[in-house]
Enzyme design. Structure first.
Site, PDB file in Angstrom:
ATOM      1  CG  PHE A  23      -1.777   1.253   1.291  1.00  0.00           C
ATOM      2  CD1 PHE A  23      -2.854   1.414   0.433  1.00  0.00           C
ATOM      3  CD2 PHE A  23      -1.474   2.283   2.188  1.00  0.00           C
ATOM      4  CE1 PHE A  23      -3.629   2.573   0.462  1.00  0.00           C
ATOM      5  CE2 PHE A  23      -2.246   3.440   2.229  1.00  0.00           C
ATOM      6  CZ  PHE A  23      -3.318   3.585   1.364  1.00  0.00           C
ATOM      7  N   GLY A  24       0.706   2.089  -1.016  1.00  0.00           N
ATOM      8  CA  GLY A  24       1.450   3.349  -1.116  1.00  0.00           C
ATOM      9  C   GLY A  24       0.549   4.514  -0.765  1.00  0.00           C
ATOM     10  CE1 TYR A  25       2.747   4.975   3.929  1.00  0.00           C
ATOM     11  CE2 TYR A  25       2.708   7.340   4.288  1.00  0.00           C
ATOM     12  CZ  TYR A  25       3.274   6.106   4.510  1.00  0.00           C
ATOM     13  OH  TYR A  25       4.397   6.020   5.312  1.00  0.00           O
ATOM     14  N   GLY A  26       2.238   7.793  -0.168  1.00  0.00           N
ATOM     15  CA  GLY A  26       3.060   8.992  -0.369  1.00  0.00           C
ATOM     16  C   GLY A  26       3.593   8.992  -1.794  1.00  0.00           C
ATOM     17  CD  GLU A  98      10.330   4.960   0.717  1.00  0.00           C
ATOM     18  OE1 GLU A  98      10.623   5.915   1.460  1.00  0.00           O
ATOM     19  OE2 GLU A  98       9.928   5.110  -0.444  1.00  0.00           O
TER      20      GLU A  98
HETATM   21  C1  BEZ Z   1       4.476   5.490   0.224  1.00  0.00           C
HETATM   22  O1  BEZ Z   1       3.684   4.632   0.500  1.00  0.00           O
HETATM   23  O2  BEZ Z   1       4.354   6.193  -0.746  1.00  0.00           O
HETATM   24  C2  BEZ Z   1       5.591   5.648   1.129  1.00  0.00           C
HETATM   25  C3  BEZ Z   1       6.471   4.616   1.276  1.00  0.00           C
HETATM   26  C4  BEZ Z   1       7.501   4.744   2.135  1.00  0.00           C
HETATM   27  C5  BEZ Z   1       7.667   5.899   2.828  1.00  0.00           C
HETATM   28  C6  BEZ Z   1       6.757   6.918   2.701  1.00  0.00           C
HETATM   29  C7  BEZ Z   1       5.714   6.786   1.841  1.00  0.00           C
END
Ligand code: BEZ
Length: 187
Positions: A23-26, A98
């Site tokens: 799941f990506g949130y950023g 990350e």
């Molecule tokens: C993301 O899900 O986009 C993300 C992944 C790692 C760190 C911060 C955001």
């Protein structure tokens, strides 16, 4: 820098699986720099997205960290993003990308089309060395306006994230408020 790569590589929750949902949130919403088998709009529950993590290696430097998003536990909250089905080998690359404080966390992922699957997301918790924590949305925007790192200006990260959420038809009051402050600062 406190490097979380080894901690993430010791995680064995999905050992033996041919593929895993991430799941990506950023930045992963708008910059999927890894191969994937499928991609689906999705959300997770009981977490909220916050610009509370310092970035020493992408959108800032150790001397002048930028601000990037992490997830903060919030019962009843909903965080929208993008889910990617990837092979386990891709985690080596993601753990490196990350490494500045983010740890893999297992979470149910709810797909916009319906259905749910267990998967992974990366969370930077308050005990990590790069944590910055809460600030007003105006102060966060001012911080973002002056930061930049090897991956580019911090403001581009915020504006691309806001645009990606808008393209998904999602509202995120925290992100859109910071975006408005940033636009006001530069006009
Ligand atoms: C993301 O899900 O986009 C993300 C992944 C790692 C760190 C911060 C955001």
């Amino acid at each position: 820098m406190h490097d979380t790569t080894a901690l993430n590589q010791a995680m064995d929750h999905f050992d033996g699986h041919d593929n895993v949902w991430l799941f990506g949130y950023g930045s992963i919403i708008f910059k999927a720099d890894f191969p994937y088998l499928a991609r689906r709009p999705a959300h997770i529950l009981d977490w909220q997205r916050r610009f509370w993590q310092g970035s020493h290696d992408h959108r800032g430097t150790p001397a002048a960290p930028g601000r990037v998003v992490t997830l903060v536990e919030a019962p009843g909250a909903r965080c929208a993003g993008m889910a990617y089905l990837i092979t386990p080998e891709e985690f080596a690359h993601l753990d490196h990308r990350e490494k500045n404080g983010y740890l893999r966390v297992v979470t149910p992922i709810h797909f916009a089309e319906g259905g749910v699957a267990d998967g992974l997301t990366y969370v930077a918790a308050p005990d990590n060395a790069a944590w910055l924590g809460p600030a007003s949305e105006a102060d966060i925007a001012a911080h973002i306006a002056r930061a930049a790192g090897p991956s580019g200006p911090n403001r581009a990260y915020l504006l691309e994230l806001a645009a990606a959420l808008r393209a998904l038809g999602e509202d995120d009051a925290h992100i859109f408020a910071i975006e408005q402050h940033l636009i006001r600062l530069s006009s």
